[in-house]
Each structure stands twice: as C-alpha cells, then as structure tokens.
Design a protein around this motif. Structure first.
Motif, PDB file in Angstrom:
ATOM      1  N   HIS A  67       0.953  -1.133  -0.175  1.00  0.00           N
ATOM      2  CA  HIS A  67      -0.142  -0.002   0.034  1.00  0.00           C
ATOM      3  C   HIS A  67       0.807   1.251  -0.024  1.00  0.00           C
ATOM      4  O   HIS A  67       1.748   1.532   0.818  1.00  0.00           O
ATOM      5  CB  HIS A  67      -0.856   0.015   1.230  1.00  0.00           C
ATOM      6  CG  HIS A  67      -1.844   1.002   1.422  1.00  0.00           C
ATOM      7  ND1 HIS A  67      -2.328   1.440   2.536  1.00  0.00           N
ATOM      8  CD2 HIS A  67      -2.455   2.131   0.302  1.00  0.00           C
ATOM      9  CE1 HIS A  67      -3.185   2.547   2.003  1.00  0.00           C
ATOM     10  NE2 HIS A  67      -3.207   2.863   0.965  1.00  0.00           N
ATOM     11  N   VAL A  68       0.715   1.760  -1.100  1.00  0.00           N
ATOM     12  CA  VAL A  68       2.012   2.851  -1.250  1.00  0.00           C
ATOM     13  C   VAL A  68       1.223   4.177  -1.493  1.00  0.00           C
ATOM     14  O   VAL A  68      -0.185   4.551  -1.785  1.00  0.00           O
ATOM     15  CB  VAL A  68       2.783   2.560  -2.406  1.00  0.00           C
ATOM     16  CG1 VAL A  68       3.649   1.275  -2.034  1.00  0.00           C
ATOM     17  CG2 VAL A  68       2.146   2.422  -3.724  1.00  0.00           C
ATOM     18  N   ASP A  81       2.026   3.422   6.086  1.00  0.00           N
ATOM     19  CA  ASP A  81       2.018   2.630   7.315  1.00  0.00           C
ATOM     20  C   ASP A  81       0.303   2.465   8.034  1.00  0.00           C
ATOM     21  O   ASP A  81      -0.148   3.137   8.427  1.00  0.00           O
ATOM     22  CB  ASP A  81       2.756   2.975   8.461  1.00  0.00           C
ATOM     23  CG  ASP A  81       2.883   2.214   9.517  1.00  0.00           C
ATOM     24  OD1 ASP A  81       2.489   0.867   9.489  1.00  0.00           O
ATOM     25  OD2 ASP A  81       3.289   2.354  10.762  1.00  0.00           O
ATOM     26  N   SER A  82      -0.151   1.315   7.210  1.00  0.00           N
ATOM     27  CA  SER A  82      -1.629   1.141   7.398  1.00  0.00           C
ATOM     28  C   SER A  82      -1.792  -0.373   7.861  1.00  0.00           C
ATOM     29  O   SER A  82      -0.849  -1.208   7.610  1.00  0.00           O
ATOM     30  CB  SER A  82      -2.432   1.533   6.258  1.00  0.00           C
ATOM     31  OG  SER A  82      -2.079   0.832   5.079  1.00  0.00           O
ATOM     32  N   ASN A  86      -0.073  -3.858   6.365  1.00  0.00           N
ATOM     33  CA  ASN A  86       0.435  -4.837   7.737  1.00  0.00           C
ATOM     34  C   ASN A  86      -0.020  -6.032   7.042  1.00  0.00           C
ATOM     35  O   ASN A  86       0.560  -7.321   7.251  1.00  0.00           O
ATOM     36  CB  ASN A  86      -0.071  -4.179   9.009  1.00  0.00           C
ATOM     37  CG  ASN A  86       0.471  -5.444   9.983  1.00  0.00           C
ATOM     38  OD1 ASN A  86       1.672  -5.174  10.130  1.00  0.00           O
ATOM     39  ND2 ASN A  86      -0.426  -6.133  10.488  1.00  0.00           N
ATOM     40  N   CYS A  87      -1.279  -6.235   6.400  1.00  0.00           N
ATOM     41  CA  CYS A  87      -1.796  -7.444   6.158  1.00  0.00           C
ATOM     42  C   CYS A  87      -1.102  -8.086   5.055  1.00  0.00           C
ATOM     43  O   CYS A  87      -0.706  -9.320   4.860  1.00  0.00           O
ATOM     44  CB  CYS A  87      -3.091  -7.299   5.996  1.00  0.00           C
ATOM     45  SG  CYS A  87      -4.365  -7.099   7.259  1.00  0.00           S
ATOM     46  N   LEU A  88      -0.690  -7.099   3.976  1.00  0.00           N
ATOM     47  CA  LEU A  88      -0.005  -7.545   2.867  1.00  0.00           C
ATOM     48  C   LEU A  88       1.487  -8.017   3.147  1.00  0.00           C
ATOM     49  O   LEU A  88       1.909  -8.791   2.457  1.00  0.00           O
ATOM     50  CB  LEU A  88      -0.039  -6.537   1.708  1.00  0.00           C
ATOM     51  CG  LEU A  88      -1.503  -6.313   1.216  1.00  0.00           C
ATOM     52  CD1 LEU A  88      -1.499  -5.118   0.344  1.00  0.00           C
ATOM     53  CD2 LEU A  88      -1.979  -7.630   0.570  1.00  0.00           C
ATOM     54  N   SER A  89       2.009  -7.436   4.025  1.00  0.00           N
ATOM     55  CA  SER A  89       3.557  -7.549   4.016  1.00  0.00           C
ATOM     56  C   SER A  89       4.101  -8.497   5.308  1.00  0.00           C
ATOM     57  O   SER A  89       5.107  -9.111   5.275  1.00  0.00           O
ATOM     58  CB  SER A  89       4.305  -6.009   4.416  1.00  0.00           C
ATOM     59  OG  SER A  89       3.547  -5.504   5.397  1.00  0.00           O
ATOM     60  N   LEU A  90       2.991  -8.292   6.412  1.00  0.00           N
ATOM     61  CA  LEU A  90       3.583  -9.100   7.608  1.00  0.00           C
ATOM     62  C   LEU A  90       2.592 -10.151   8.168  1.00  0.00           C
ATOM     63  O   LEU A  90       3.033 -11.216   8.099  1.00  0.00           O
ATOM     64  CB  LEU A  90       3.599  -7.812   8.915  1.00  0.00           C
ATOM     65  CG  LEU A  90       4.078  -8.407  10.003  1.00  0.00           C
ATOM     66  CD1 LEU A  90       5.490  -9.078  10.209  1.00  0.00           C
ATOM     67  CD2 LEU A  90       4.279  -7.270  11.312  1.00  0.00           C
ATOM     68  N   SER A 131     -14.607   4.518   4.599  1.00  0.00           N
ATOM     69  CA  SER A 131     -13.453   5.086   5.319  1.00  0.00           C
ATOM     70  C   SER A 131     -13.066   3.976   6.466  1.00  0.00           C
ATOM     71  O   SER A 131     -13.700   4.292   7.361  1.00  0.00           O
ATOM     72  CB  SER A 131     -13.868   6.401   5.882  1.00  0.00           C
ATOM     73  OG  SER A 131     -13.886   7.426   4.635  1.00  0.00           O
ATOM     74  N   TYR A 132     -12.625   3.110   6.428  1.00  0.00           N
ATOM     75  CA  TYR A 132     -12.120   2.230   7.209  1.00  0.00           C
ATOM     76  C   TYR A 132     -10.735   1.595   6.945  1.00  0.00           C
ATOM     77  O   TYR A 132     -10.422   1.504   5.621  1.00  0.00           O
ATOM     78  CB  TYR A 132     -13.308   0.998   7.504  1.00  0.00           C
ATOM     79  CG  TYR A 132     -13.323   0.141   6.026  1.00  0.00           C
ATOM     80  CD1 TYR A 132     -12.598  -0.950   5.805  1.00  0.00           C
ATOM     81  CD2 TYR A 132     -14.192   0.403   4.977  1.00  0.00           C
ATOM     82  CE1 TYR A 132     -12.475  -1.935   4.865  1.00  0.00           C
ATOM     83  CE2 TYR A 132     -14.363  -0.313   3.921  1.00  0.00           C
ATOM     84  CZ  TYR A 132     -13.468  -1.286   3.587  1.00  0.00           C
ATOM     85  OH  TYR A 132     -13.646  -2.157   2.424  1.00  0.00           O
ATOM     86  N   ASP A 133     -10.234   0.917   7.911  1.00  0.00           N
ATOM     87  CA  ASP A 133      -8.715   0.364   7.656  1.00  0.00           C
ATOM     88  C   ASP A 133      -8.999  -1.258   8.225  1.00  0.00           C
ATOM     89  O   ASP A 133      -9.659  -1.559   8.925  1.00  0.00           O
ATOM     90  CB  ASP A 133      -7.832   1.052   8.631  1.00  0.00           C
ATOM     91  CG  ASP A 133      -6.442   0.524   8.222  1.00  0.00           C
ATOM     92  OD1 ASP A 133      -6.382  -0.129   7.165  1.00  0.00           O
ATOM     93  OD2 ASP A 133      -5.538   1.026   8.921  1.00  0.00           O
TER      94      ASP A 133
END
Length: 419
Positions: A67-68, A81-82, A86-90, A131-133
């Motif tokens: 997410h960039v 940093d979202s 975090n779901c895609l990388s960690l 509008s949610y994370d």
C-alpha cells in the motif's frame, strides 16, 4: 536480567500453564489437519496440475504487494503504514503471514477461477462507510453469485470452522483468473488433460488390482446351461486353489489350456496426454526447464511477463478497486507490486550491473548493497546519486580574500594588460 528478576518475572510455557487460572481455554473445534488450508477441487489434486499451480503460487507470493503513495506522475514515493499494508507485508490473520496469504489467494484463484478477498476485522463497518482500515483478511470461496452480493465460504478463526456469509460486492475484492479460458473453462486444455489423466489412473488401478487376467480353455463346449455351470465350478475351484495355496500354485487338467493376458489392449491415451501437456505448457508460456529450475534469464523473463505479472496485477487491481475509496485514490494512494530485478541475475554479472546503475546515477551504493544482501555503508556518499568515477564539485566555496590598494592596482593592470 539478574537472578532475582528471573525468579520474579520469568515464565515458562510448560511450568506456568499448570496453574488452572493460566490455561488458555479454546472452545473451538479441533482438527488433525489445518482447516483453513486451501484444498484443490475437481480432480486437480490427482494430476500434474498440483505441482504447476504450486509453482505459480510460490512465484506470485515472492512479489511484494504494498500500500503506497504515488506522485503526480504515478511514481512510487513511500509506503503507507496502514493496516492493509500490514496484512500484505507482515500478518494477514492469526494463521497466515502476508506471503502465505498471497500464496493462498493465488492457489485458490488458479483452482477455482475466481476468489474473494474478504476483510474480516475492520475499524468501521464496510457495508456502511468506505473510510475504514483493514486489520485482518481471509481468502473466501465464492459459492453463489448475485446482482449486488456474493455468498462466500470463509474460515472463521474464532469458531475454528468455515462459514457461509453474504457480503456486498463493493466491500470484497473479487479476483478473476486472467488464465480462465485456458485453466478453468469446462472444455479448456487443462480440464481435458485432467479427464485423460483420471482415465489413465483408472486403468492403472485395474492393472494393479491383483487380478490375473487369464482365460481358461476347457476341453468341452459351454453352450448349454449345464455345461456353463460345470465351467463356473471349474473356475471357482481354480480360484480357490490360488487363494488357499501358500505360494499361489494351482493345477489344471492336461486337456485344459490357460491363456494369460499380459497387458491390456493398446490405445493412444498416453499420446493424447503428452499432446495435451505440451499444448497446456505452450498456452500458459511454461516449459519443463522452468519447473525444474534450469531455465535461462530470457525464458524466466518471458515466464514472469506472460504468467506471473498478469496474476499479480489482477490481485493488486482488485484490492485497489475495492479497498481504496475515491478520496484515497485522489490522495494518490495505490496498491502496487514490486519484483526484485536482482533475483535472477548471476553473481558474475552483478558487479557490472552495479557499476552501470551507480555510474548512471540510477541507484545508490547502499541500494545496490541491499539488493545483494549486504549491510548499508555508513558513508554519507553511499546514499547519494553520484558518479564516483568523475570528480564532483564541492559545495563549500573558497574564502574570499580582502583586496588591498596594491592588489587593486595589480588587478587593474592584469585586467588592462594582455595575457
């Protein structure tokens, strides 16, 4: 930590869990096999498709999806940093890391033709606001399509079982296999190959079932019912001798003749399987060298361009369309994928490539060092886009000299004179 601090704060998973108040209670169901693991369907698990799909999914998961934020020209600036990043990388969920989740998505996509990425835990209700994370996400199997909603089967990590839920299409990322016509169509090359392989497996099971496949020629005709009953008794007697004998030996009359069928009738099944396999490889852009790991750089570049990149682009575009609102896209947020160009470069060519990249001021020295697995240098020059082969102008200016009367006269003479 000192000795008394270890006694006061130390914890052991086996010792401290003996206290009933410290035992973690889990009311969910227990399984011998991992219940959220993707399972192949429609006979894919009994053919060469399993190894091909697994190789494709591993190569797809090796590409980073982030997410960039982009600039005005659509170029990468920074990673946001979202929770989605975090779901895609960690960590995508309690059971899967980011890479394992992408591999799960790719395997399910190739097997089923379409897959849904379901946001499980979010900061706000995705059915009410955009509008949610996203905190956690799962791979869902689409079992029913409707006009505005889809019914998906998702693993519920709180109950430990898969559940069917109905979600609006705009709140889930629906990914369709770009190779659907070749892989998932009912009459595609892959499905035809699977049917041929199933027929071959049935023939192999018959040949390996322990039957002797022999014919007994009796010295009399078997046209009447009495003669057929007599022949059946003779056959049963021969079977009883073979079953009850220690070494499988039986006797026959001198007038009887036994003919054993050594092999089944010839067919062109293997030729059809070989033809369909080669046709599938050519339509997918694969060859045996890629699966074996002995392909050259041009073959691997064609493989990534024709197969891996379309699959990764479909996953990234699907999440970008569903998880990023119009406001986020106007803020130049995006979901992009990045493939490391140095993974397929031989060691002998790494020095030449690094020299060209640094000399032409494309990459810094520390970026090259990071690509080959070395620690970054502490030299400030290693983080600058400069060409070390030529001299660089210094930022510091020479101190100005005070001009006196004598110097001014000399300067005027030198200016008026001829050099």
């Amino acid at each position: 930590m000192g000795f008394f601090d270890r006694l006061q704060h130390g914890w052991n998973a086996f010792v401290n869990n003996r206290d009933p108040t410290m035992v973690y209670r889990d009311p969910s169901h227990g399984y011998f096999y991992r219940p959220d693991r993707p399972r192949f369907s429609r006979g894919n698990e009994r053919s060469i498709v399993t190894s091909v799909f697994n190789r494709l999914a591993m190569d797809v998961a090796a590409i980073d999806i982030r997410h960039v934020r982009l600039d005005e020209d659509g170029r990468y600036i920074e990673t946001i940093d979202s929770g989605l990043n975090n779901c895609l990388s960690l960590e995508a969920n309690i059971d899967q890391s980011g890479r394992a989740f992408i591999q799960d998505v790719a395997m399910s996509l190739l097997d089923e033709g379409a897959v849904a990425i379901v946001p499980v835990d979010t900061t706000f209700d995705p059915t009410v606001t955009g509008s949610y994370d996203i905190d956690t996400m799962r791979t869902g199997k689409i079992i029913e399509w409707k006009a505005q909603t889809v019914k998906v089967k998702v693993y519920n990590d709180r109950k430990g079982e898969k559940e069917e839920i109905v979600l609006p299409k705009r709140s889930v990322a629906i990914i369709e296999n770009p190779l659907y016509a070749v892989v998932n169509e009912p009459n595609s090359t892959l499905q035809r190959l699977i049917r041929k392989l199933n027929i071959l497996d049935a023939i192999d099971e018959q040949s390996g079932s322990g039957k002797l496949d022999m014919i007994i020629q009796l010295p009399y005709a078997v046209r009447s019912d009495a003669q057929r009953d007599r022949a059946d008794r003779r056959r049963a007697d021969l079977e009883d001798q073979l079953n009850n004998s220690k070494y499988g030996i039986a006797y026959a009359d001198a007038t009887e003749r036994i003919v054993q069928l050594n092999r089944p009738l010839e067919n062109n099944l293997m030729k059809q399987i070989e033809y369909l396999t080669s046709m599938l490889y050519s339509q997918l852009g694969l060859n045996q060298a890629i699966l074996e790991g002995s392909a050259d750089d041009k073959t691997m570049l064609n493989y990534y361009t024709r197969i891996i990149d379309p699959i990764v682009a479909a996953i990234a575009d699907g999440m970008k369309r569903s998880f990023l609102t119009k406001t986020a896209r106007s803020q130049r947020q995006s979901i992009e994928y990045f493939r490391d160009p140095f993974k397929l470069v031989p060691v002998g060519e790494m020095a030449e490539i690094g020299d060209k990249f640094t000399r032409n001021e494309i990459m810094t020295s520390n970026e090259i060092r990071q690509g080959i697995g070395l620690r970054p240098s502490k030299d400030p020059k290693a983080d600058q886009l400069v060409n070390s082969n030529i001299s660089q102008p210094t930022d510091r200016q020479a101190p100005t000299k005070k001009v006196g009367p004598e110097d001014s006269n000399k300067e005027g003479e030198s200016q008026n004179g001829t050099v």
